[in-house]
Design an enzyme around this catalytic site. Structure first.
Site, PDB file in Angstrom:
ATOM      1  N   GLY A 199       6.480   4.928   8.350  1.00  0.00           N
ATOM      2  CA  GLY A 199       5.684   6.157   8.320  1.00  0.00           C
ATOM      3  C   GLY A 199       5.801   6.871   9.653  1.00  0.00           C
ATOM      4  O   GLY A 199       6.754   6.650  10.408  1.00  0.00           O
ATOM      5  N   SER A 200       4.817   7.674   9.951  1.00  0.00           N
ATOM      6  CA  SER A 200       4.890   8.511  11.158  1.00  0.00           C
ATOM      7  C   SER A 200       4.612   7.697  12.418  1.00  0.00           C
ATOM      8  O   SER A 200       3.934   6.671  12.391  1.00  0.00           O
ATOM      9  CB  SER A 200       3.889   9.651  11.045  1.00  0.00           C
ATOM     10  OG  SER A 200       2.587   9.116  10.969  1.00  0.00           O
ATOM     11  N   THR A 201       5.088   8.214  13.532  1.00  0.00           N
ATOM     12  CA  THR A 201       4.875   7.541  14.817  1.00  0.00           C
ATOM     13  C   THR A 201       3.385   7.513  15.171  1.00  0.00           C
ATOM     14  O   THR A 201       2.889   6.524  15.718  1.00  0.00           O
ATOM     15  CB  THR A 201       5.713   8.250  15.903  1.00  0.00           C
ATOM     16  OG1 THR A 201       7.094   7.995  15.608  1.00  0.00           O
ATOM     17  CG2 THR A 201       5.400   7.761  17.295  1.00  0.00           C
ATOM     18  N   GLU A 227       8.969  16.322  14.931  1.00  0.00           N
ATOM     19  CA  GLU A 227       9.501  15.991  13.605  1.00  0.00           C
ATOM     20  C   GLU A 227       8.865  16.915  12.561  1.00  0.00           C
ATOM     21  O   GLU A 227       7.648  16.967  12.429  1.00  0.00           O
ATOM     22  CB  GLU A 227       9.185  14.530  13.254  1.00  0.00           C
ATOM     23  CG  GLU A 227       9.840  14.103  11.966  1.00  0.00           C
ATOM     24  CD  GLU A 227       9.549  12.648  11.598  1.00  0.00           C
ATOM     25  OE1 GLU A 227       8.395  12.223  11.714  1.00  0.00           O
ATOM     26  OE2 GLU A 227      10.487  11.944  11.180  1.00  0.00           O
ATOM     27  N   LYS A 270       0.875  -1.192   0.000  1.00  0.00           N
ATOM     28  CA  LYS A 270       0.000   0.000   0.000  1.00  0.00           C
ATOM     29  C   LYS A 270       0.904   1.232   0.000  1.00  0.00           C
ATOM     30  O   LYS A 270       1.433   1.629   1.035  1.00  0.00           O
ATOM     31  CB  LYS A 270      -0.868  -0.020   1.266  1.00  0.00           C
ATOM     32  CG  LYS A 270      -2.223   0.620   1.132  1.00  0.00           C
ATOM     33  CD  LYS A 270      -2.222   2.085   0.776  1.00  0.00           C
ATOM     34  CE  LYS A 270      -1.904   2.965   1.954  1.00  0.00           C
ATOM     35  NZ  LYS A 270      -1.741   4.382   1.601  1.00  0.00           N
ATOM     36  N   GLU A 283       8.556   1.063  11.366  1.00  0.00           N
ATOM     37  CA  GLU A 283       9.687   1.995  11.222  1.00  0.00           C
ATOM     38  C   GLU A 283       9.055   3.376  11.218  1.00  0.00           C
ATOM     39  O   GLU A 283       8.330   3.719  10.288  1.00  0.00           O
ATOM     40  CB  GLU A 283      10.427   1.755   9.891  1.00  0.00           C
ATOM     41  CG  GLU A 283      10.991   0.373   9.702  1.00  0.00           C
ATOM     42  CD  GLU A 283      12.182   0.088  10.597  1.00  0.00           C
ATOM     43  OE1 GLU A 283      12.777   1.018  11.164  1.00  0.00           O
ATOM     44  OE2 GLU A 283      12.498  -1.113  10.751  1.00  0.00           O
ATOM     45  N   CYS A 308      13.730  10.316   7.400  1.00  0.00           N
ATOM     46  CA  CYS A 308      13.466   9.958   8.800  1.00  0.00           C
ATOM     47  C   CYS A 308      14.716  10.132   9.660  1.00  0.00           C
ATOM     48  O   CYS A 308      14.622  10.457  10.836  1.00  0.00           O
ATOM     49  CB  CYS A 308      12.945   8.528   8.886  1.00  0.00           C
ATOM     50  SG  CYS A 308      14.011   7.358   8.047  1.00  0.00           S
TER      51      CYS A 308
HETATM   52  P1  NAD Z   1       2.226   8.614   7.426  1.00  0.00           P
HETATM   53  O1  NAD Z   1       2.311   7.917   8.734  1.00  0.00           O
HETATM   54  O2  NAD Z   1       1.314   9.783   7.298  1.00  0.00           O
HETATM   55  O3  NAD Z   1       1.771   7.604   6.287  1.00  0.00           O
HETATM   56  C1  NAD Z   1       2.476   6.400   6.048  1.00  0.00           C
HETATM   57  C2  NAD Z   1       1.572   5.435   5.312  1.00  0.00           C
HETATM   58  O4  NAD Z   1       0.476   5.085   6.161  1.00  0.00           O
HETATM   59  C3  NAD Z   1       0.956   5.991   4.038  1.00  0.00           C
HETATM   60  O5  NAD Z   1       0.914   4.973   3.058  1.00  0.00           O
HETATM   61  C4  NAD Z   1      -0.456   6.356   4.469  1.00  0.00           C
HETATM   62  O6  NAD Z   1      -1.389   6.354   3.434  1.00  0.00           O
HETATM   63  C5  NAD Z   1      -0.748   5.253   5.464  1.00  0.00           C
HETATM   64  N1  NAD Z   1      -1.783   5.573   6.454  1.00  0.00           N
HETATM   65  C6  NAD Z   1      -2.196   6.791   6.875  1.00  0.00           C
HETATM   66  N2  NAD Z   1      -3.145   6.637   7.829  1.00  0.00           N
HETATM   67  C7  NAD Z   1      -3.337   5.314   8.006  1.00  0.00           C
HETATM   68  C8  NAD Z   1      -4.181   4.530   8.854  1.00  0.00           C
HETATM   69  N3  NAD Z   1      -5.018   5.090   9.737  1.00  0.00           N
HETATM   70  N4  NAD Z   1      -4.095   3.187   8.766  1.00  0.00           N
HETATM   71  C9  NAD Z   1      -3.237   2.593   7.908  1.00  0.00           C
HETATM   72  N5  NAD Z   1      -2.422   3.287   7.078  1.00  0.00           N
HETATM   73  C10 NAD Z   1      -2.467   4.627   7.129  1.00  0.00           C
HETATM   74  O7  NAD Z   1       3.731   8.980   7.050  1.00  0.00           O
HETATM   75  P2  NAD Z   1       4.223   9.776   5.784  1.00  0.00           P
HETATM   76  O8  NAD Z   1       3.826  11.215   5.963  1.00  0.00           O
HETATM   77  O9  NAD Z   1       3.855   9.071   4.542  1.00  0.00           O
HETATM   78  O10 NAD Z   1       5.822   9.634   5.921  1.00  0.00           O
HETATM   79  C11 NAD Z   1       6.574  10.429   6.752  1.00  0.00           C
HETATM   80  C12 NAD Z   1       6.882   9.687   8.034  1.00  0.00           C
HETATM   81  O11 NAD Z   1       7.552   8.469   7.741  1.00  0.00           O
HETATM   82  C13 NAD Z   1       7.836  10.453   8.936  1.00  0.00           C
HETATM   83  O12 NAD Z   1       7.380  10.392  10.259  1.00  0.00           O
HETATM   84  C14 NAD Z   1       9.153   9.709   8.787  1.00  0.00           C
HETATM   85  O13 NAD Z   1      10.031   9.836   9.864  1.00  0.00           O
HETATM   86  C15 NAD Z   1       8.679   8.316   8.602  1.00  0.00           C
HETATM   87  N6  NAD Z   1       9.723   7.501   7.979  1.00  0.00           N
HETATM   88  C16 NAD Z   1      10.380   6.581   8.743  1.00  0.00           C
HETATM   89  C17 NAD Z   1      11.381   5.802   8.202  1.00  0.00           C
HETATM   90  C18 NAD Z   1      12.085   4.754   9.026  1.00  0.00           C
HETATM   91  O14 NAD Z   1      12.692   3.866   8.429  1.00  0.00           O
HETATM   92  N7  NAD Z   1      12.017   4.801  10.331  1.00  0.00           N
HETATM   93  C19 NAD Z   1      11.724   5.949   6.845  1.00  0.00           C
HETATM   94  C20 NAD Z   1      11.039   6.888   6.088  1.00  0.00           C
HETATM   95  C21 NAD Z   1      10.021   7.651   6.664  1.00  0.00           C
END
Ligand code: NAD
Length: 499
Positions: A245-247, A402, A192, A268, A303
């Site tokens: 994605g985000s925390t 962040e 996804k 992650e 990240c």
């Molecule tokens: P996000 O958490 O907004 O979204 C990540 C993914 O989750 C997207 O595909 C989104 O559509 C999906 N999503 C959103 N709401 C959801 C829900 N309720 N249920 C299931 N899926 C859902 O993050 P983002 O804005 O896409 O990315 C930025 C974040 O990713 C930052 O916090 C960054 O630090 C983190 N990140 C972490 C790493 C790592 O390896 N630790 C690497 C890259 C990015």
């Protein structure tokens, strides 16, 4: 010998690019069951690139059903590791054969400089596939130490249907860090991608099929907002959820797993990484150059970005001047210009978020050393200057939260203990940098840092051989290296009594 494409050549290629926005289920591209779509908008100029399938519960149900069927059939799960290796190596080759198309799609969709997509993201994606493929026929199971009349087998088995939810900042690389070990270990996968950058994931699906991944084993479901991701996370027949994605969303996924079938959840998540520069750093010019790239590479949408620059007080002013100078090489430019180092922010919402944090820095009393403004508005795209705030306190909003943009907080310290205390005073624990010529100080500081990766006398090192992931609210589990296989396999103990 390959020639460097000019901006005009990339623009001509973009004009003739055919972009598919469909989902990929059971080896076929298809529309969402509802027929709904959403617009994929380029942050380069605000123009619509494609209409993308807006998948929801019905599509997730379908994809999980075919993924389960393919898993139970054994067509991929039971294939010899050498067979899976061969297919994944071909997948890696195909990614490289299509490197210009993938790099262009990535840049148009997400805004990063074309040279970074072409020389960084696409080869790293292929490398994740090939490294993992090469490893999978070299990992052995275990035998327990037993008396002579018993055999204790400890084996790893693929976990089943894996849902992989990835972010927009490195769409291809983040997908490959999940896909490679999930597929290598014999699982069936539903990917996804983020609604902000779904296009390369969609394109990958056809390459996976061409490489020989059987129908149903690799599916891609783009979706708008949380709809498809939430349906996947709550699904009773998904065995494992892997996420970058985000925390905030990571925590939500743990709840969904608890509310559904207790699927394994590997996360992650975010970061607010400290980059600590001691006065005895071996090369202050290099440290400054890397502090600049640590905040400006990928427009700071990283990240592990070195967002908190902790500088020993005695060198602070000299060092900040060097960082400001180094950032001159990182001014925003058109992402299709091969000379550009800092491209577009992924979309308007993210740009507004960054501007909001810049205002917070000003309002809370940090000193603006450079940057601070949106630029290139005439393009219709989303661009912001790399920004440095000096004399930041770790409790200020810009140091605690962040931002995910090119905004650096410089925080002074006067002792090793104080540097460690400030560095660890964060809900996150993803990465950290340490610059010192004193080997004892380097090791002691690295040991004391609560972070999944520590870089000494450089920033952002490592390759597929080393695990990647976070302490604290930066996540659990690890991507990359042989450790990644742990997330995609269940351990089975089979105990045999001999008569
Ligand atoms: P996000 O958490 O907004 O979204 C990540 C993914 O989750 C997207 O595909 C989104 O559509 C999906 N999503 C959103 N709401 C959801 C829900 N309720 N249920 C299931 N899926 C859902 O993050 P983002 O804005 O896409 O990315 C930025 C974040 O990713 C930052 O916090 C960054 O630090 C983190 N990140 C972490 C790493 C790592 O390896 N630790 C690497 C890259 C990015």
């Amino acid at each position: 010998m390959s020639t460097i494409k000019t901006r005009d050549a990339w623009e001509a290629m973009a004009a003739s690019l055919s972009i598919n926005g469909q989902a990929f289920i059971n080896g076929q591209y298809c529309d969402a069951v509802s027929g709904e779509t959403f617009a994929s908008i380029s942050p380069l100029d605000g123009k619509v690139l494609a209409q993308v399938a807006s998948c929801d519960q019905a599509d997730v149900d379908l994809a999980v059903q075919v993924a389960r069927k393919s898993f139970e059939s054994g067509v991929w799960r039971d294939a010899a590791p050498t067979r899976r290796k061969k297919v994944l190596l071909r997948f890696a080759e195909l990614i490289l054969e299509h490197k210009e198309e993938l790099a262009l799609l990535e840049t148009l969709d997400m805004g990063k400089p074309i040279n970074h997509s072409l020389k960084g993201d696409v080869p790293a994606t292929a490398r994740a596939m090939s490294w993992t493929a090469e490893a999978i026929d070299k990992v052995y199971d275990e035998l327990a130490p037993t008396p002579a009349n018993q055999i204790g087998m400890v084996t790893r088995e693929p976990i089943g249907v894996v849902g992989a939810i990835v972010p927009w900042n490195f769409p291809l690389i983040m997908a490959s860090w999940k896909l490679a070990p999930a597929l290598a270990t014999g699982n069936s996968v539903i990917l996804k991608p983020s609604e902000k950058s779904p296009l390369t994931a969609i394109r990958l699906a056809a390459l996976a099929k061409e490489a020989g991944i059987p129908d149903g084993v690799f599916n891609v479901l783009p979706g708008y907002g949380h709809t498809a991701g939430k349906a996947l996370a709550l699904h009773m027949d998904v065995d494992c959820l892997v996420f970058t994605g985000s925390t905030g969303i990571a925590k939500q996924l743990m709840i969904y797993a608890g509310e559904s079938n207790m699927k394994r959840v590997w996360l992650e998540a975010g970061g607010k990484s400290p980059n600590i520069v001691f006065a005895d750093a071996p090369d202050l010019d290099r440290a400054a150059a890397e502090a600049a790239s640590a905040i400006a590479y990928n427009q700071g949408e990283v990240c592990t970005a070195g967002t908190r620059l902790l500088v020993e007080d005695s060198i602070k002013d000299v060092f900040v001047a060097k960082v400001v100078e180094a950032l001159k090489k990182w001014q925003p430019g058109h992402p299709l210009d091969p000379k550009t180092t800092c491209g577009a922010i992924v979309d308007k919402a993210q740009l507004e978020r960054i501007i909001h944090y810049i205002e917070a820095g000003k309002n809370e009393g940090a000193d603006l050393a450079t940057g601070g403004h949106q630029v290139m508005q005439e393009t219709g795209g989303c661009f912001v200057q790399p920004t440095v705030f000096n004399n930041v306190h770790n409790k200020m909003t810009i140091a605690a939260e962040e931002i995910f943009g090119p905004v650096l907080s410089v925080i002074p310290f006067t002792s090793v203990e104080e540097a460690i205390a400030i560095a660890n005073d964060s809900i996150y624990g993803l990465a950290a940098g340490v610059w010192t010529a004193d080997i004892n100080k380097a090791h002691k500081t690295a040991k004391a840092l609560r972070a999944g990766s520590v870089w000494i006398n450089h920033y952002d090192g490592g390759d597929m051989t080393a695990p990647f992931g976070g302490f604290k609210q930066s996540g659990n589990g690890r991507d990359k290296s042989l450790h990644a296989f742990d997330k995609y396999t269940e351990l089975k103990a089979t105990w045999i009594e001999l008569y």
